[in-house]
Motif scaffolding. Structure first.
Motif, PDB file in Angstrom:
ATOM      1  N   GLU A   3      -5.115   0.340  -0.205  1.00  0.00           N
ATOM      2  CA  GLU A   3      -5.201   1.294  -1.310  1.00  0.00           C
ATOM      3  C   GLU A   3      -6.154   0.844  -2.408  1.00  0.00           C
ATOM      4  O   GLU A   3      -6.562   1.649  -3.237  1.00  0.00           O
ATOM      5  CB  GLU A   3      -3.811   1.549  -1.914  1.00  0.00           C
ATOM      6  CG  GLU A   3      -2.871   2.304  -1.021  1.00  0.00           C
ATOM      7  CD  GLU A   3      -3.245   3.773  -0.868  1.00  0.00           C
ATOM      8  OE1 GLU A   3      -3.713   4.385  -1.843  1.00  0.00           O
ATOM      9  OE2 GLU A   3      -3.057   4.306   0.239  1.00  0.00           O
ATOM     10  N   ASP A  44       0.830  -1.209   0.000  1.00  0.00           N
ATOM     11  CA  ASP A  44       0.000   0.000   0.000  1.00  0.00           C
ATOM     12  C   ASP A  44       0.861   1.254   0.000  1.00  0.00           C
ATOM     13  O   ASP A  44       0.601   2.198  -0.735  1.00  0.00           O
ATOM     14  CB  ASP A  44      -0.919   0.014   1.224  1.00  0.00           C
ATOM     15  CG  ASP A  44      -2.037  -1.005   1.115  1.00  0.00           C
ATOM     16  OD1 ASP A  44      -2.717  -1.025   0.075  1.00  0.00           O
ATOM     17  OD2 ASP A  44      -2.231  -1.772   2.074  1.00  0.00           O
ATOM     18  N   SER A  59       0.937   4.324  -2.868  1.00  0.00           N
ATOM     19  CA  SER A  59       0.633   5.731  -2.565  1.00  0.00           C
ATOM     20  C   SER A  59       1.856   6.620  -2.782  1.00  0.00           C
ATOM     21  O   SER A  59       1.723   7.755  -3.250  1.00  0.00           O
ATOM     22  CB  SER A  59       0.077   5.884  -1.152  1.00  0.00           C
ATOM     23  OG  SER A  59       1.014   5.488  -0.195  1.00  0.00           O
TER      24      SER A  59
END
Length: 118
Positions: free
Chosen positions: A80, A21, A25
């Motif tokens: 995410e 995740d 990001s």
């Protein structure tokens, strides 16, 4: 089942695989800071349509060297990707904001959307 986390190296180095995740990001944030367009392929190793679309995604990364292409496995980037309902899903980002999205197989659809978003 083959692991799609190991993407082929492309000519421009603009094709990456996000395996966490945080990595996903961070990649989108870095692209935002450089104003680089991003195309994310949200897929899964168990998804037949995802495996079918991956070669087109990889080839397009060579045709659009100014964009960042990210493959994100929904089973590895669970936080995410929790709003991803179908695989594959393709999302297009500009300045860190999602500007377009579609899901399902369709190499020509992906080509057309990429052309529109670049």
């Amino acid at each position: 089942m083959e692991d799609m986390g190991d993407l082929p190296v492309n000519f421009h180095g603009n094709l990456v695989s996000a395996t966490t995740d945080k990595e996903l990001s961070t990649l989108i944030s870095q692209a935002k800071s450089t104003k680089r367009p991003v195309v994310v392929n949200y897929g899964a190793s168990w998804c037949h349509a995802c495996r079918q679309m991956l070669p087109t995604f990889c080839n397009l990364s060579n045709e659009y060297p100014k964009s960042l292409f990210i493959y994100a496995d929904i089973d590895k980037c669970e936080q995410e990707t929790q709003d991803v309902r179908y695989t594959p899903t393709f999302r297009f980002y500009r300045n860190g904001e999602k500007v377009d999205e579609f899901y399902g197989a369709g190499p020509q659809r992906l080509r057309d959307r990429l052309w529109l978003q670049s």
